[in-house]
Design an enzyme around this catalytic site. Structure first.
Site, PDB file in Angstrom:
ATOM      1  N   GLY A  96     -26.433 -15.516  16.679  1.00  0.00           N
ATOM      2  CA  GLY A  96     -26.884 -16.841  16.273  1.00  0.00           C
ATOM      3  C   GLY A  96     -25.785 -17.740  15.743  1.00  0.00           C
TER       4      GLY A  96
ATOM      5  N   CYS B 191     -25.603 -21.543  24.256  1.00  0.00           N
ATOM      6  CA  CYS B 191     -26.015 -20.435  23.395  1.00  0.00           C
ATOM      7  C   CYS B 191     -27.452 -20.026  23.695  1.00  0.00           C
ATOM      8  CB  CYS B 191     -25.884 -20.797  21.923  1.00  0.00           C
ATOM      9  SG  CYS B 191     -26.356 -19.414  20.851  1.00  0.00           S
TER      10      CYS B 191
END
Length: 249
Positions: A40, A99
């Site tokens: 993350g 991402c």
């Protein structure tokens, strides 16, 4: 584990203009042919990186590619403005538009050509013209070739293909996902064929844009294969987890 001055560059973990804690643990899990992760994008932010980490890399003789991320256009722009102050110490700036472990960012950029154009353009205008701008793209879309063209026409000097593939593993004893975030990004040799196909397709459509191929490079033949597909350079990521000397080898 090796002389950083002997390789093309070191691409650092993507950072935002602000501190970010990332996802809850566990965040890494080994799988057949690689690993799955949902870190993350934890980090202390661009200011801390410029103060503490960049000098250490430069002292080792490393050429540095600074990678940035954000949830929205203004946050990418803020990170780029911070890096503009040390532009003369950077080989390039990479815009991470790919991402897989931040749901909002994933939905925003993987399929959205207009948003990609705005972010790349904003970052390009926030950096000195002398600093090459790379756009890192996601393979989790059927619009990769289109998005690549948009990134190039919006100011990207090179494309980085590709980031991780969406995946999940479940612990059958606990009946729960092995990662705290549920799903994550699959990387390593398991996605090498995806990277080769992505580079090949983008190169066929965009003959002149430089491409950095990345995905499952664990020995020299993989690097050669990506370059045969059309990559001008190659990154090595997950292989370093298995052997920190992998890049040199």
């Amino acid at each position: 584990f090796g002389d950083l001055s002997t390789i093309g560059a070191v691409v650092v973990k993507s950072m935002a203009s602000f501190e970010w804690q990332g996802n809850k643990a566990p965040r890494l899990h080994a799988v057949d042919g690689g690993m799955i992760n949902a870190v993350g994008l934890q980090g202390r932010g661009t200011a801390a990186w410029i103060r503490d980490d960049l000098p250490r890399l430069r002292a080792r003789g490393a050429r540095v590619v600074a990678s940035i991320w954000g949830f929205r256009e203004a946050e990418f722009e803020a990170a780029a403005r911070d890096l503009a102050a040390v532009a003369n110490e950077l080989t390039a700036v990479e815009v991470n538009l790919s991402c897989q472990n931040l749901d909002h960012a994933r939905q925003m950029f993987a399929h959205d050509a207009a948003q990609t154009a705005r972010v790349v353009s904003a970052v390009r205008h926030s950096l000195p013209a002398s600093v090459p701008l790379w756009a890192k793209l996601s393979p989790n879309t059927d619009r990769l070739v289109e998005i690549a063209g948009v990134a190039a026409s919006s100011g990207a000097d090179a494309l980085v293909l590709v980031n991780t593939v969406l995946g999940m593993r479940i612990d059958i004893a606990s009946r729960r996902p092995v990662l705290g975030n549920g799903g994550g990004g699959l990387s390593g040799a398991a996605i090498h064929a995806v990277a080769v196909r992505s580079v090949y397709d983008v190169r066929a459509a965009h003959e002149r844009i430089p491409i950095v191929g990345v995905g499952g490079v664990s020995h020299a033949d993989h690097a050669i294969e990506l370059m045969m597909a059309g990559a001008n350079a190659v990154q090595i990521g997950t292989a370093n987890f298995a052997d920190p000397r992998a890049t040199a080898k």
